[in-house]
Design an enzyme around this catalytic site. Structure first.
Site, mmCIF file in Angstrom:
data_model
loop_
_atom_site.group_PDB
_atom_site.id
_atom_site.type_symbol
_atom_site.label_atom_id
_atom_site.label_comp_id
_atom_site.label_asym_id
_atom_site.label_seq_id
_atom_site.Cartn_x
_atom_site.Cartn_y
_atom_site.Cartn_z
ATOM 1 N N SER A 27 4.092 -48.683 -24.398
ATOM 2 C CA SER A 27 3.704 -49.192 -25.716
ATOM 3 C C SER A 27 4.870 -49.853 -26.432
ATOM 4 O O SER A 27 4.677 -50.493 -27.456
ATOM 5 C CB SER A 27 3.170 -48.039 -26.564
ATOM 6 O OG SER A 27 4.152 -47.029 -26.674
ATOM 7 N N VAL A 67 7.775 -38.709 -16.649
ATOM 8 C CA VAL A 67 8.357 -37.502 -16.063
ATOM 9 C C VAL A 67 7.551 -37.056 -14.832
ATOM 10 O O VAL A 67 7.892 -36.073 -14.195
ATOM 11 C CB VAL A 67 8.449 -36.358 -17.105
ATOM 12 C CG1 VAL A 67 9.494 -36.709 -18.168
ATOM 13 C CG2 VAL A 67 7.109 -36.064 -17.773
ATOM 14 N N ASP A 68 6.498 -37.812 -14.494
ATOM 15 C CA ASP A 68 5.756 -37.495 -13.259
ATOM 16 C C ASP A 68 6.544 -37.996 -12.051
ATOM 17 O O ASP A 68 7.577 -38.665 -12.196
ATOM 18 C CB ASP A 68 4.330 -38.075 -13.307
ATOM 19 C CG ASP A 68 4.304 -39.608 -13.283
ATOM 20 O OD1 ASP A 68 4.945 -40.207 -12.396
ATOM 21 O OD2 ASP A 68 3.631 -40.215 -14.155
ATOM 22 N N TYR A 125 4.667 -27.458 -20.695
ATOM 23 C CA TYR A 125 5.237 -28.166 -19.545
ATOM 24 C C TYR A 125 4.769 -27.579 -18.218
ATOM 25 O O TYR A 125 4.640 -28.302 -17.236
ATOM 26 C CB TYR A 125 6.772 -28.225 -19.646
ATOM 27 C CG TYR A 125 7.202 -29.262 -20.658
ATOM 28 C CD1 TYR A 125 7.198 -30.613 -20.327
ATOM 29 C CD2 TYR A 125 7.534 -28.909 -21.953
ATOM 30 C CE1 TYR A 125 7.537 -31.584 -21.248
ATOM 31 C CE2 TYR A 125 7.879 -29.868 -22.893
ATOM 32 C CZ TYR A 125 7.883 -31.210 -22.545
ATOM 33 O OH TYR A 125 8.206 -32.169 -23.457
ATOM 34 N N HIS A 156 13.826 -40.217 -18.788
ATOM 35 C CA HIS A 156 13.364 -39.087 -19.607
ATOM 36 C C HIS A 156 13.255 -37.793 -18.795
ATOM 37 O O HIS A 156 12.562 -36.863 -19.203
ATOM 38 C CB HIS A 156 12.009 -39.431 -20.260
ATOM 39 C CG HIS A 156 12.111 -40.462 -21.355
ATOM 40 N ND1 HIS A 156 11.024 -41.075 -21.918
ATOM 41 C CD2 HIS A 156 13.199 -40.973 -21.992
ATOM 42 C CE1 HIS A 156 11.435 -41.932 -22.853
ATOM 43 N NE2 HIS A 156 12.751 -41.896 -22.907
ATOM 44 N N GLY A 210 3.118 -50.952 -18.531
ATOM 45 C CA GLY A 210 2.401 -49.778 -19.037
ATOM 46 C C GLY A 210 3.150 -48.953 -20.052
ATOM 47 O O GLY A 210 3.089 -47.728 -20.027
HETATM 48 P P1 OAD Z 1 2.402 -44.726 -24.528
HETATM 49 O O1 OAD Z 1 1.250 -43.784 -24.453
HETATM 50 O O2 OAD Z 1 3.102 -44.873 -25.837
HETATM 51 O O3 OAD Z 1 1.892 -46.166 -24.107
HETATM 52 C C1 OAD Z 1 1.129 -46.369 -22.942
HETATM 53 C C2 OAD Z 1 0.886 -47.864 -22.789
HETATM 54 O O4 OAD Z 1 0.197 -48.061 -21.557
HETATM 55 C C3 OAD Z 1 0.020 -48.483 -23.897
HETATM 56 O O5 OAD Z 1 0.631 -49.695 -24.341
HETATM 57 C C4 OAD Z 1 -1.303 -48.791 -23.204
HETATM 58 O O6 OAD Z 1 -1.923 -49.964 -23.683
HETATM 59 C C5 OAD Z 1 -0.872 -48.973 -21.756
HETATM 60 N N1 OAD Z 1 -1.912 -48.624 -20.763
HETATM 61 C C6 OAD Z 1 -2.862 -47.652 -20.828
HETATM 62 N N2 OAD Z 1 -3.613 -47.642 -19.722
HETATM 63 C C7 OAD Z 1 -3.126 -48.627 -18.921
HETATM 64 C C8 OAD Z 1 -3.492 -49.117 -17.629
HETATM 65 N N3 OAD Z 1 -4.487 -48.600 -16.927
HETATM 66 N N4 OAD Z 1 -2.772 -50.163 -17.128
HETATM 67 C C9 OAD Z 1 -1.741 -50.703 -17.832
HETATM 68 N N5 OAD Z 1 -1.354 -50.274 -19.041
HETATM 69 C C10 OAD Z 1 -2.036 -49.256 -19.588
HETATM 70 O O7 OAD Z 1 3.416 -44.310 -23.366
HETATM 71 P P2 OAD Z 1 4.932 -44.726 -23.159
HETATM 72 O O8 OAD Z 1 5.175 -46.103 -23.682
HETATM 73 O O9 OAD Z 1 5.283 -44.446 -21.751
HETATM 74 O O10 OAD Z 1 8.983 -39.880 -24.256
HETATM 75 O O11 OAD Z 1 5.666 -43.685 -24.088
HETATM 76 C C11 OAD Z 1 7.063 -43.729 -24.145
HETATM 77 C C12 OAD Z 1 7.634 -42.370 -24.390
HETATM 78 O O12 OAD Z 1 7.023 -41.789 -25.536
HETATM 79 C C13 OAD Z 1 7.375 -41.347 -23.316
HETATM 80 O O13 OAD Z 1 8.237 -41.451 -22.215
HETATM 81 C C14 OAD Z 1 7.582 -40.059 -24.041
HETATM 82 C C15 OAD Z 1 6.876 -40.356 -25.336
HETATM 83 O O14 OAD Z 1 7.390 -39.769 -26.440
HETATM 84 C C16 OAD Z 1 9.513 -38.638 -24.208
HETATM 85 O O15 OAD Z 1 8.830 -37.664 -23.913
HETATM 86 C C17 OAD Z 1 10.970 -38.567 -24.511
#
Ligand code: OAD
Length: 225
Positions: free
Chosen positions: A173, A89-90, A52, A105, A171
């Site tokens: 998943s 978390v940014d 971190y 988060h 953005g």
């Molecule tokens: P993910 O890495 O699971 O998903 C990122 C999403 O962003 C994907 O669907 C990509 O297709 C999309 N993506 C990538 N580049 C992009 C761009 N330039 N423009 C638009 N979309 C883009 O990240 P999160 O869904 O945020 O939790 O993950 C959710 C949580 O999982 C996080 O907050 C974290 C992790 O475990 C904790 O730490 C509790």
């Protein structure tokens, strides 16, 4: 019109912060269970602090992008009618100028004292075990929500979803709950803005694909007319 916007790692990708699950994502080489659980912190606090600390330091090398800036513009125009909740978390939403950001988060730039429960704004490393400014014990941890912990502000988020006219997911998943279920709780229409349709895309009324720096400003321009 009351709008709830949920953002995930994809909105910060073009600022240079890795997403979690895309190729080259943050978890590659780091099993999340070794760094992002309370058990991991108990077993190997040095490793978790180092991980971190590196991520916190990386914030100093990146800047908000056009998508964060567009949402800040929307927030200033809509005031309380925009509820912005992020899984990130940014601090790029804040640095872009968003007036209110709900960090479900937690935040990298915050440290939580496990002894007195105080959350402090924190920009420095935690690896060397600095004392809590309030109770002076060396019991600070990153103020982020780990797997198995309850996200922050869930009641407020649910209330905003129940009352919204539009829910927009940007953005993310859609793989991590509870955020993945927000689309089903939203009272109003639902829109996904993502690089590519997510696994949960079928649950949305509309889906637009493309890089956040292009599709988010375009959507904000439409809303602000
Ligand atoms: P993910 O890495 O699971 O998903 C990122 C999403 O962003 C994907 O669907 C990509 O297709 C999309 N993506 C990538 N580049 C992009 C761009 N330039 N423009 C638009 N979309 C883009 O990240 P999160 O869904 O945020 O939790 O993950 C959710 C949580 O999982 C996080 O907050 C974290 C992790 O475990 C904790 O730490 C509790």
């Amino acid at each position: 019109m009351r709008i709830v916007v949920l953002t995930g790692a994809g909105i910060s990708a073009e600022s240079g912060l890795s997403t979690f699950r895309d190729e080259g994502g943050l978890w590659e080489g780091h099993d999340p269970m070794t760094v992002a659980t309370p058990e991991a912190f108990e077993d190997d606090p040095d490793l978790v602090h180092r991980f971190y600390d590196q991520r916190r330091a990386a914030l100093g090398r990146v800047r908000p992008n056009a998508a964060h800036e567009a949402l800040a513009r929307l927030g200033k125009a809509l005031g309380a009618d925009l509820y912005l909740v992020t899984q990130n978390v940014d601090d790029l939403h804040e640095r872009a100028g968003s007036p209110h950001v709900h960090h479900m988060h937690g935040r990298l730039r915050a440290a939580l004292c496990q002894a007195c429960g105080t959350s402090h704004d924190w920009h420095e490393p935690l690896s060397h075990r600095p004392p809590c400014p309030r109770c002076l014990r060396t019991t600070l941890r990153p103020d982020v929500v780990w797997f198995g912990e309850v996200p922050y502000g869930m009641y407020d988020i649910h209330e905003a979803l129940w009352e919204c006219d539009l829910f927009v997911s940007i953005g993310t998943s859609g793989l991590v709950y509870p955020a993945a279920a927000f689309v089903h709780l939203a009272a109003g229409r639902t829109l996904e803005l993502n690089l590519e349709a997510s696994v949960g895309a079928d649950g949305f009324d509309d889906v637009r694909e493309g890089p956040a720096t292009e599709i988010v400003p375009r959507w904000v321009d439409e809303v602000l007319g």
